[in-house]
Design an enzyme around this catalytic site. Structure first.
Site, PDB file in Angstrom:
ATOM      1  N   ARG A  94     -17.554  59.563  68.844  1.00  0.00           N
ATOM      2  CA  ARG A  94     -18.446  59.389  67.684  1.00  0.00           C
ATOM      3  C   ARG A  94     -19.296  60.610  67.365  1.00  0.00           C
ATOM      4  O   ARG A  94     -19.672  60.798  66.219  1.00  0.00           O
ATOM      5  CB  ARG A  94     -19.307  58.129  67.863  1.00  0.00           C
ATOM      6  N   ASP A 168     -18.401  49.420  57.219  1.00  0.00           N
ATOM      7  CA  ASP A 168     -18.730  50.788  56.780  1.00  0.00           C
ATOM      8  C   ASP A 168     -17.445  51.515  56.397  1.00  0.00           C
ATOM      9  O   ASP A 168     -16.336  51.034  56.645  1.00  0.00           O
ATOM     10  CB  ASP A 168     -19.501  51.553  57.858  1.00  0.00           C
ATOM     11  N   LYS A 191     -22.681  51.528  54.857  1.00  0.00           N
ATOM     12  CA  LYS A 191     -23.695  51.436  55.920  1.00  0.00           C
ATOM     13  C   LYS A 191     -24.590  52.669  55.891  1.00  0.00           C
ATOM     14  O   LYS A 191     -24.119  53.768  55.641  1.00  0.00           O
ATOM     15  CB  LYS A 191     -22.985  51.361  57.277  1.00  0.00           C
ATOM     16  N   ARG A 193     -27.251  54.510  58.533  1.00  0.00           N
ATOM     17  CA  ARG A 193     -27.809  54.464  59.887  1.00  0.00           C
ATOM     18  C   ARG A 193     -28.935  55.475  59.977  1.00  0.00           C
ATOM     19  O   ARG A 193     -28.731  56.654  59.706  1.00  0.00           O
ATOM     20  CB  ARG A 193     -26.711  54.792  60.913  1.00  0.00           C
ATOM     21  N   SER A 222     -21.208  48.142  69.484  1.00  0.00           N
ATOM     22  CA  SER A 222     -22.014  48.689  70.587  1.00  0.00           C
ATOM     23  C   SER A 222     -23.344  47.939  70.679  1.00  0.00           C
ATOM     24  O   SER A 222     -23.462  46.963  71.402  1.00  0.00           O
ATOM     25  CB  SER A 222     -22.220  50.190  70.374  1.00  0.00           C
ATOM     26  N   THR A 223     -24.351  48.345  69.891  1.00  0.00           N
ATOM     27  CA  THR A 223     -25.609  47.580  69.910  1.00  0.00           C
ATOM     28  C   THR A 223     -25.458  46.301  69.087  1.00  0.00           C
ATOM     29  O   THR A 223     -26.321  45.421  69.155  1.00  0.00           O
ATOM     30  CB  THR A 223     -26.765  48.392  69.286  1.00  0.00           C
ATOM     31  N   GLY A 224     -24.420  46.214  68.261  1.00  0.00           N
ATOM     32  CA  GLY A 224     -24.201  45.041  67.406  1.00  0.00           C
ATOM     33  C   GLY A 224     -24.989  45.089  66.108  1.00  0.00           C
ATOM     34  O   GLY A 224     -24.870  44.186  65.282  1.00  0.00           O
ATOM     35  N   THR A 226     -24.668  47.008  63.448  1.00  0.00           N
ATOM     36  CA  THR A 226     -23.807  47.109  62.264  1.00  0.00           C
ATOM     37  C   THR A 226     -23.267  45.730  61.890  1.00  0.00           C
ATOM     38  O   THR A 226     -23.371  45.282  60.743  1.00  0.00           O
ATOM     39  CB  THR A 226     -22.629  48.077  62.558  1.00  0.00           C
TER      40      THR A 226
END
Ligand code: R5P
Length: 293
Positions: A94, A168, A191, A193, A222-224, A226
Site C-alpha cells: 500500500r 473506493d 473514498k 482518507r 484492515s481497521t474496517g 473503509t
C-alpha cells in the site's frame, strides 16, 4: 523428484490439502527463538537437488520477515535447486508512493529484498493501485491467483439479488470482475482518507439499487473504517444491510466490533489469512497454480 513444501504459517489443514493436491512432500524444519529473541532454524528434510516452496502467511510481516529470508538462503545452501514462496496476502503493497517528502516507499524495498532471496512468488490479489503490475517492483517471476471466481461462486450461492459495490476507486478492478462473473450490476464509491483511522466514503449514485442486496467487495479489510463507512452510507440510502467481503482479512484494532456496529449483515473473507470469517476458499486455486509452476 517431487517438490518439497515447508509450511511457515498457514493453518495445518489448508497446507496439507495443498501439499496432497499437488503431490508434493511436506518439508520438516525446526524454528524457535533464542532467549535473546534471535531466530534458530534447522531444516530436517533432505532438500539437495529439490525444488522448495515456502507457504507464507503474510500478516505481521515485520515479525516474520527475517525467518523467511533465513529459510530461503539456508535451503539454497543445503542444495535446493530453487526456492519459491506462496504468499496469498502480499504485505507492504500500500505504500506505493511518497505522499510526504521523507516517506519510505516500503513496497519497493520489500520487493527488492524478497526478490534477492526467492526465485518466484505466487500471491492473490496484491494491492496494485499506482503500480500496474508486480513486475514494476519484483525482479523475480510472479503469478497472481485471482479471488474473483471464488468470491463470485460464493455470492451466487449465498446472496439473493446482489449488487456489487466497491468502496473506493482501487476496488474497481476486483468489483468489476466479480460483478461480471456473478452477472449483476456494480458501482464504485469514492473514498477520502485523512489518516490511518479516518476515512469517509461517498453515497451511491444509483437510486434503482433499492431492493437489491449490496455486497461490498474490497481487497483488504484492515481497521474496517473503509467498509464501516460504506455500510453506514448504503443503509442511509435505504439500501438493505450490506454483506461485506474482504479478500484479505487483516482485521486490525476493533475492526470486527466496528463492522457489527455499522449494521453490516455479514462479514466474509477469503482464506488468504487464517480467520473464522474465511468462508471463501481458494486452496484449490493455489494448488492448481503451484502444480503448473
Ligand atoms: C486501500 O485502498 C485498500 O484497498 C483498502 O480499502 C484499505 O486498505 C482498507 O483499510 P481500512 O480497513 O483500514 O479502512
Amino acid at each position: 523428484m517431487s517438490r518439497i513444501v515447508f509450511n511457515m504459517g498457514w493453518d495445518a489443514k489448508t497446507a496439507q490439502e495443498l501439499i496432497s493436491g499437488c503431490a508434493s512432500e511436506s518439508g520438516e524444519f525446526e524454528q524457535r527463538c533464542f532467549p535473546d529473541g534471535e531466530t534458530y532454524l534447522n531444516v530436517l528434510s533432505d532438500v539437495a537437488d529439490r525444488e522448495c516452496v515456502l507457504l507464507i502467511n503474510g500478516v505481521q510481516p515485520d515479525q516474520q520477515f527475517l525467518s523467511w529470508i533465513y529459510m530461503a538462503e539456508n535451503l539454497k545452501e543445503l542444495g535446493a535447486t530453487s526456492v519459491g514462496m506462496l504468499i496469498p496476502y502480499l504485505p507492504y503493497m500500500r505504500q506505493d508512493i511518497r505522499f510526504k517528502p521523507g516517506e519510505c516507499v516500503t513496497s519497493r524495498h520489500f520487493a527488492k529484498l524478497i526478490s534477492a532471496s526467492f526465485d518466484w512468488l505466487i500471491t492473490t490479489d496484491p494491492h496494485l493501485h499506482r503500480y500496474d503490475a508486480l513486475s514494476e517492483i519484483y525482479s523475480i517471476p510472479t503469478r497472481i491467483v485471482p479471488a474473483a471466481p471464488a468470491i463470485a461462486r460464493w455470492i451466487k450461492q449465498s446472496v439473493d439479488n446482489p449488487v456489487i459495490i466497491g468502496p473506493d476507486i482501487e476496488s474497481q478492478q476486483w468489483v468489476q470482475d466479480v460483478a461480471s462473473l456473478v452477472g449483476c450490476s456494480y458501482e464504485v464509491l469514492l473514498k477520502e482518507r485523512s489518516g490511518d483511522r479516518d476515512v469517509s466514503v461517498s453515497l451511491p449514485k444509483r437510486a434503482d439499487f433499492k431492493g437489491f442486496t449490496p455486497v461490498l467487495v474490497d481487497d483488504i479489510i484492515s481497521t474496517g473504517r473503509t467498509m464501516a463507512n460504506a455500510v453506514v452510507n448504503l443503509i442511509q440510502c435505504d439500501m438493505k444491510a450490506p454483506v461485506c467481503i474482504g479478500v484479505h482479512p487483516l482485521f486490525s484494532d476493533d475492526c470486527i466490533a466496528l463492522l457489527k456496529e455499522s449494521g453490516a449483515q455479514q462479514v466474509v473473507s477469503c482464506n488468504t489469512l487464517n480467520h473464522p470469517s474465511a468462508l471463501i476458499q481458494l486452496t484449490e486455486d493455489w494448488t492448481e497454480a503451484l502444480s503448473n509452476q
